[in-house]
Design an enzyme around this catalytic site. Structure first.
Site, PDB file in Angstrom:
ATOM      1  N   GLY A  74      32.767   8.553   0.414  1.00  0.00           N
ATOM      2  CA  GLY A  74      31.600   9.396   0.172  1.00  0.00           C
ATOM      3  C   GLY A  74      31.984  10.855   0.104  1.00  0.00           C
ATOM      4  N   PRO A 121      31.877  14.915   0.960  1.00  0.00           N
ATOM      5  CA  PRO A 121      31.872  15.597   2.264  1.00  0.00           C
ATOM      6  C   PRO A 121      30.452  15.844   2.759  1.00  0.00           C
ATOM      7  CG  PRO A 121      33.438  16.643   0.773  1.00  0.00           C
ATOM      8  CD  PRO A 121      32.680  15.652  -0.043  1.00  0.00           C
ATOM      9  N   GLY A 122      30.223  15.551   4.027  1.00  0.00           N
ATOM     10  CA  GLY A 122      28.932  15.809   4.639  1.00  0.00           C
ATOM     11  C   GLY A 122      27.950  14.667   4.576  1.00  0.00           C
ATOM     12  N   GLY A 166      28.214  11.724   5.992  1.00  0.00           N
ATOM     13  CA  GLY A 166      28.089  11.014   7.266  1.00  0.00           C
ATOM     14  C   GLY A 166      29.140   9.962   7.519  1.00  0.00           C
ATOM     15  N   THR A 220      32.224  10.296   9.058  1.00  0.00           N
ATOM     16  CA  THR A 220      32.714  10.412  10.432  1.00  0.00           C
ATOM     17  C   THR A 220      31.613  10.088  11.434  1.00  0.00           C
ATOM     18  OG1 THR A 220      34.258  12.119   9.683  1.00  0.00           O
ATOM     19  CG2 THR A 220      33.887  11.936  12.051  1.00  0.00           C
ATOM     20  N   HIS A 269       9.693  38.288 -16.239  1.00  0.00           N
ATOM     21  CA  HIS A 269      10.709  37.271 -16.532  1.00  0.00           C
ATOM     22  C   HIS A 269      10.401  35.970 -15.763  1.00  0.00           C
ATOM     23  CE1 HIS A 269      14.906  35.921 -17.496  1.00  0.00           C
ATOM     24  NE2 HIS A 269      14.703  35.214 -16.396  1.00  0.00           N
ATOM     25  N   GLU A 270      10.147  36.096 -14.466  1.00  0.00           N
ATOM     26  CA  GLU A 270       9.858  34.899 -13.669  1.00  0.00           C
ATOM     27  C   GLU A 270       8.510  34.305 -14.044  1.00  0.00           C
ATOM     28  OE1 GLU A 270      12.204  33.649 -12.058  1.00  0.00           O
ATOM     29  OE2 GLU A 270      13.524  35.392 -12.144  1.00  0.00           O
ATOM     30  N   HIS A 277       9.038  31.907 -16.932  1.00  0.00           N
ATOM     31  CA  HIS A 277       9.492  30.588 -16.477  1.00  0.00           C
ATOM     32  C   HIS A 277       8.328  29.768 -15.922  1.00  0.00           C
ATOM     33  CE1 HIS A 277      13.704  31.283 -17.098  1.00  0.00           C
ATOM     34  NE2 HIS A 277      13.774  32.295 -16.239  1.00  0.00           N
ATOM     35  N   ASP A 306      20.266  31.574 -17.227  1.00  0.00           N
ATOM     36  CA  ASP A 306      19.361  30.645 -17.925  1.00  0.00           C
ATOM     37  C   ASP A 306      19.983  30.156 -19.227  1.00  0.00           C
ATOM     38  OD1 ASP A 306      17.469  31.141 -15.925  1.00  0.00           O
ATOM     39  OD2 ASP A 306      16.627  32.838 -17.029  1.00  0.00           O
TER      40      ASP A 306
END
Length: 568
Positions: A182, A184-185, A187, A189, A404-405, A408, A482
């Site tokens: 899997g 990293p992170g 689960g 271990t 601009h936002e 979107h 973008d």
């Protein structure tokens, strides 16, 4: 060192104690003539004694000087001694035998080190595997969430160790090795620690890098010693973390088949499935790079079972968040489902970090519990970076960022195939001056053509809004990310996903995995010039189609801004 210092102070430097009162011979003669000498002690050419006032002195007599008669004539008490008269027999024996005793002591020290464990000097061949004893902080399967299928695979291992006859009465054999795969992170271990917490058997833990040393044969010796220790405590579990450090492809490294790492791997293969059976020893290993492992390590009989530990889906993320939120004081209205929906692609470690960040934010604000506000703020911080409220922005830049936002957000609101708008902000975070976040209803395992076209249009919405409000001459570089995102989607639609009618369902420039010096290297196939021109033209057409869609939507909304539906 303390003994040597003691000898030096009490014997070897005996004559230097009076050096602070040493006088020259002329001064000594003058003191004798003036009757200022009380007594003397003569030892060869050295004379020491006391003056009339009790002050000690030390001097040396030149050769062929008859000072004894002069002192006798003056009536001074004289005591003569030989050079070695005050040396005791004990010190004489100690000085003569000291080098021999020192050599014997050093030899005994190193001999004991050679007989001791792997952490001592010269204990190169000893295994560094440590038996895990969890008296506090014990991890069980209840602490593992979001990977139900993976947990079920390893639960069978624990059940076999508890009741092996349940499986053996039907002729079944438990896998000798279990490989956890899997990113990293995810689960891996944690899952191994849960096995140790559930199984009432010894659990040995070691890292793959602990086998690799610069000395030839050390790694293989440690493998042998590790299995010898495991046999003494069978049934037991051996856990090797990051096994790719020692289990890479053979024949691709420097030195051919004789280098240290390959000898270590050969010994590991023999111990797992050689002539000698290791009954009751289950090897559990973890890696995030199964592509570089040697095929002999992955065959049945060694790692019989490969358990994939995937990134959690929305339900798994919700379960993981519920596990971690129990460790902090949270408000009653906290909804983990909303946070789980807004964290696609997060691993278990990312979610644990998110909850911890929320707890730290609550403590910083002086609150007594964690609320949804802190969880949302922590999520934004992990995903986009810390808010940069102190960033100096002019009113013109703030206005441009807002439009601009808004572009979107409006395009995403009007397109039914786009994900719902969750949050829009013009507060700078990380390297972005603003951001619009869309929150999907659930995890998407695949995307259809309509969804991809909607994403292209939303990506171009910010650029179109700048052009319509400020004009093309005032367009900024704010849409660079973008444009990059839209171009990448279009490229993959054409070259990988077969979503272009002109190019057809064919893969162009497919990446291939090749092995170089034990590493997996990605290389891309080349295309002919004519095919490359066609691919570029089709990518341009798809991006332009998204640009035109965004322009059409914002043009219809611009003249009647007040009557446009609210996006809140």
């Amino acid at each position: 060192m303390a003994g040597l210092f003691f000898i030096y102070q009490n014997f070897l430097d005996h004559s230097t104690k009076a050096k602070g009162n040493q006088i020259d011979y002329t001064t000594f003669q003058q003191a004798v003539q003036s009757n200022d000498i009380q007594d003397v002690e003569m030892r060869g050419d050295t004379i020491k004694g006391h003056r009339l006032n009790g002050t000690p002195f030390l001097t040396r007599v030149p050769e062929h000087t008859d000072v004894a008669n002069t002192l006798a004539q003056k009536g001074i008490k004289v005591q003569a001694k030989s050079r070695d008269e005050d040396k005791s027999t004990f010190w004489s024996i100690l000085i003569s035998w000291f080098p021999t005793l020192l050599f014997i002591g050093v030899w005994v020290y190193f001999y004991r080190q050679m007989q001791s464990g792997g952490g001592k000097a010269l204990g190169f061949g000893k295994s560094k595997a440590k038996m895990l004893v969890q008296k506090t902080g014990k991890v069980t399967f209840k602490d593992v969430a979001g990977i139900a299928e993976s947990k079920q695979e390893v639960e069978e291992i624990v059940e076999f160790l508890r009741d092996p006859q349940k499986f053996q009465r039907l002729g079944g054999q438990i896998p000798k090795g279990v490989l956890l795969i899997g990113s990293p992170g995810n689960g891996k271990t944690l899952l191994a620690r849960a096995i140790a917490g559930e199984a009432n058997v010894p659990f040995f833990s070691i890292s793959g890098s602990d086998f690799v040393e610069m000395f030839v044969g050390v790694g293989a010796s440690r493998v042998r010693d590790m299995f010898e220790q495991a046999k003494k405590h069978a049934p037991c579990i051996l856990f090797i973390d990051e096994i790719d450090a020692v289990g890479r492809h053979r024949g691709a490294g420097v030195g051919g088949g004789n280098d240290e790492r390959e000898q270590t791997l050969n010994q590991l293969l023999v111990e797992m499935d050689g002539f000698e059976s290791n009954e009751g020893i289950i090897l559990v290993a973890a890696t995030n790079r199964p592509d570089v492992l040697d095929p002999a390590l992955l065959r049945p009989g060694r790692f019989d079972r490969q358990v994939v530990v995937p990134a959690p889906d929305v339900n798994g993320r919700e379960e993981i968040l519920k596990v971690h939120i129990k460790k902090v004081t949270a408000a009653e209205d906290v909804d983990m489902r909303i946070i789980a929906r807004g964290t696609p692609g997060f691993s278990g470690a990312d979610l644990a970090n998110l909850v911890n960040e929320a707890a730290l934010l609550s403590a910083r604000k002086g609150r007594r519990f964690v609320t949804m506000e802190e969880l949302e703020e922590a999520k934004d911080k992990v995903m986009m970076g810390t808010e940069r409220r102190s960033l100096a922005m002019s009113d013109e830049e703030k206005k441009l960022t807002a439009y601009h936002e808004a572009g979107h957000a409006l395009v995403g609101f009007y397109l039914p195939d786009s994900d719902p708008i969750h949050k829009a902000t013009i507060i700078p975070r990380g390297r972005a001056l603003g951001m619009v976040m869309r929150l999907p209803e659930g995890d998407r395992l695949s995307m259809n053509l309509a969804k991809l076209k909607a994403d292209l249009a939303v990506a171009m919405g910010g650029r179109v809004a700048e052009e319509k409000i400020f004009g093309k001459s005032k367009v900024t570089t704010g849409a660079s990310s973008d444009i990059r995102y839209a171009t990448e989607i279009a490229r993959r639609m054409v070259t990988e996903w077969g979503l272009s009618d002109k190019m057809g369902p064919i893969t162009y420039g497919a990446p291939q995995q090749e092995l170089f010096l034990g590493h997996s290297v990605t290389q891309t196939q080349t295309m002919s010039e004519e095919t490359a021109r066609s691919v570029d033209a089709e990518i341009y057409r798809i991006v332009q189609e998204g640009y035109k869609t965004a322009k059409k939507l914002l043009k219809a909304c611009r003249p009647t801004r007040i009557s446009c539906p609210s996006i809140n």
